[in-house]
Design an enzyme around this catalytic site. Structure first.
Site, PDB file in Angstrom:
ATOM      1  N   SER A   1       0.803  -1.240   0.000  1.00 50.03           N
ATOM      2  CA  SER A   1       0.000   0.000   0.000  1.00 50.03           C
ATOM      3  C   SER A   1       0.825   1.275   0.000  1.00 50.03           C
ATOM      4  CB  SER A   1      -0.916   0.027   1.220  1.00 50.03           C
ATOM      5  OG  SER A   1      -2.020  -0.787   0.994  1.00 50.03           O
TER       6      SER A   1
ATOM      7  N   LYS B   1       0.439   3.452  -2.901  1.00 53.23           N
ATOM      8  CA  LYS B   1      -0.741   4.301  -3.072  1.00 53.23           C
ATOM      9  C   LYS B   1      -0.391   5.789  -2.949  1.00 53.23           C
ATOM     10  CE  LYS B   1      -3.731   0.604  -1.352  1.00 53.23           C
ATOM     11  NZ  LYS B   1      -4.475   0.094  -0.179  1.00 53.23           N
TER      12      LYS B   1
ATOM     13  N   TYR C   1      -3.510  -2.435 -10.336  1.00 53.33           N
ATOM     14  CA  TYR C   1      -3.452  -2.273  -8.871  1.00 53.33           C
ATOM     15  C   TYR C   1      -2.549  -3.342  -8.234  1.00 53.33           C
ATOM     16  CZ  TYR C   1      -5.057  -2.299  -4.007  1.00 53.33           C
ATOM     17  OH  TYR C   1      -5.096  -2.283  -2.625  1.00 53.33           O
TER      18      TYR C   1
ATOM     19  N   TYR D   1      -4.623   3.512   8.194  1.00 55.52           N
ATOM     20  CA  TYR D   1      -5.974   2.934   8.302  1.00 55.52           C
ATOM     21  C   TYR D   1      -6.594   3.278   9.645  1.00 55.52           C
ATOM     22  CZ  TYR D   1      -3.510   0.594   4.648  1.00 55.52           C
ATOM     23  OH  TYR D   1      -2.736   0.358   3.559  1.00 55.52           O
TER      24      TYR D   1
ATOM     25  N   VAL E   1       1.247  -3.795   3.858  1.00 53.84           N
ATOM     26  CA  VAL E   1       1.224  -5.103   4.519  1.00 53.84           C
ATOM     27  C   VAL E   1       2.483  -5.933   4.254  1.00 53.84           C
ATOM     28  CG1 VAL E   1      -1.284  -5.351   4.795  1.00 53.84           C
ATOM     29  CG2 VAL E   1      -0.184  -6.154   2.696  1.00 53.84           C
TER      30      VAL E   1
HETATM   31  N1  LIG Z   1      -2.541  -2.464   3.377  1.00 54.85           N
HETATM   32  C1  LIG Z   1      -2.005  -2.951   2.280  1.00 54.85           C
HETATM   33  O1  LIG Z   1      -0.780  -2.894   2.084  1.00 54.85           O
HETATM   34  C2  LIG Z   1      -2.947  -3.652   1.360  1.00 54.85           C
HETATM   35  C3  LIG Z   1      -2.444  -3.832  -0.049  1.00 54.85           C
HETATM   36  C4  LIG Z   1      -2.893  -5.114  -0.676  1.00 54.85           C
HETATM   37  N2  LIG Z   1      -2.360  -5.203  -2.011  1.00 54.85           N
HETATM   38  C5  LIG Z   1      -4.419  -5.228  -0.708  1.00 54.85           C
HETATM   39  O2  LIG Z   1      -5.039  -4.758  -1.599  1.00 54.85           O
HETATM   40  O3  LIG Z   1      -5.021  -5.790   0.157  1.00 54.85           O
END
Ligand SMILES: NC(=O)CC[C@H](N)C(=O)O
Length: 304
Positions: free
Chosen positions: A63, A66, A188, A240, A258
């Site tokens: 993530s 992003k 994505y 989050y 993650v």
């Molecule tokens: N929090 C994350 O890093 C989530 C990314 C992961 N690719 C997902 O879509 O669940």
């Protein structure tokens, strides 16, 4: 300020305390990573690099990408984007479907999965080869060719993509999704599966510590006011439903993934990336967050 000494102290103190979590398992390939790895890289605004531990080992940025994709659309779409994505903390897990339905297909912010899917959809509308454009962009702002896509991680996520696929259909049902769902999801998963080391990641965040100007790309990436807004989003939404806790403990704008990475910035001073794969139940790296908490305590400064 002797940054090298400070990050070495932080590194050793975290290892002494050795807080543990669990590596992400919902993307099966992420389970195969050695959970004991831990690295810190700090890059100041002159481009000096300070590193300790596994700071040169590439890992799955997930993530954290992003922030890069948001930066690319922020620049291209300016204010139009904000009718499609909100800028409020979610207070919910990053992959909550309930929240998306409740809010009628307008994701709370660009960092939860639904919001990031809208951003990736916008990228797909703008660019012919979005994955290449994202890689090129990250390479440019890191000052080197550092981005590789780990196709095993990508396919592993693709094979377990029910939630993200469901979210994309929800967005489409609310007319907040323009392109083909499978194509956007593929982009994505590709940007989430990009691999970078702490040092590359810290360099790629440097422009956010420097009013939008990248010393590695030698150009303004976003205006000063856009850089401030991206930082505001990272501070309020970057972790989050643990964003408040991160602001409380660390006090820097940052973004987690993650894969166990966290990238953060201290505006007008430095950017930093920390990586350790074991996560807490909110999906944030236990050692990385601890390291950043110790760091801002030792430096006696944060945003606050
Ligand atoms: N929090 C994350 O890093 C989530 C990314 C992961 N690719 C997902 O879509 O669940």
């Amino acid at each position: 300020m002797d940054y090298q000494k400070v990050i070495e102290e932080v590194y050793n103190e975290v290892l002494d305390e050795n807080p543990r979590g669990k590596v992400a398992t919902y993307i099966p390939e992420l389970e195969n990573v050695n959970p004991d790895q831990f690295g810190i890289a700090l890059v100041d605004l002159e481009g000096n690099v300070y590193g300790v531990g596994d700071y040169q080992v590439p890992f799955s940025i997930q993530s954290i990408s992003k922030v890069h994709t948001l930066t690319m659309v922020f620049h291209v779409f300016k204010s139009k984007l904000w009718s499609r994505v909100n800028v409020e903390p979610s207070g919910n897990p990053f992959n909550s479907i309930a929240q998306l339905e409740f809010e009628k297909g307008i994701p709370r912010n660009p960092f939860i999965n639904a919001g990031a899917l809208v951003i990736t959809d916008a990228l797909c509308s703008k660019f012919k080869e979005p994955v290449k454009q994202i890689s090129d962009f990250i390479n440019e702002i890191s000052g080197q060719n550092c981005v590789k896509i780990d196709h095993q991680v990508k396919n592993s996520e693709k094979n377990h993509s029910e939630r993200n696929t469901a979210m994309a259909y929800f967005l489409k049902a609310y007319k907040n999704f323009d392109n083909d769902i499978a194509e956007v999801l593929d982009v994505y998963f590709s940007h989430c599966a990009m691999e970078m080391s702490c040092v590359d990641l810290a360099k790629s965040f440097s422009f956010l510590a420097n009013d939008g100007y990248s010393i590695f790309a030698n150009r303004e990436i976003v205006s000063e006011s856009h850089a401030r807004r991206i930082n505001a989003l990272m501070l309020t939404c970057g972790f989050y439903d643990e964003s408040g806790e991160f602001a409380f403990r660390v006090g820097l704008p940052g973004k987690s993934g993650v894969g166990g990475g966290v990238a953060a910035v201290m505006p007008h001073k430095f950017s930093i990336a920390v990586w350790s794969p074991e996560l807490n139940e909110k999906g944030n790296s236990v050692k990385s967050v601890k390291a950043l908490e110790l760091l801002t305590d030792k430096l006696s400064f944060s945003l606050f």
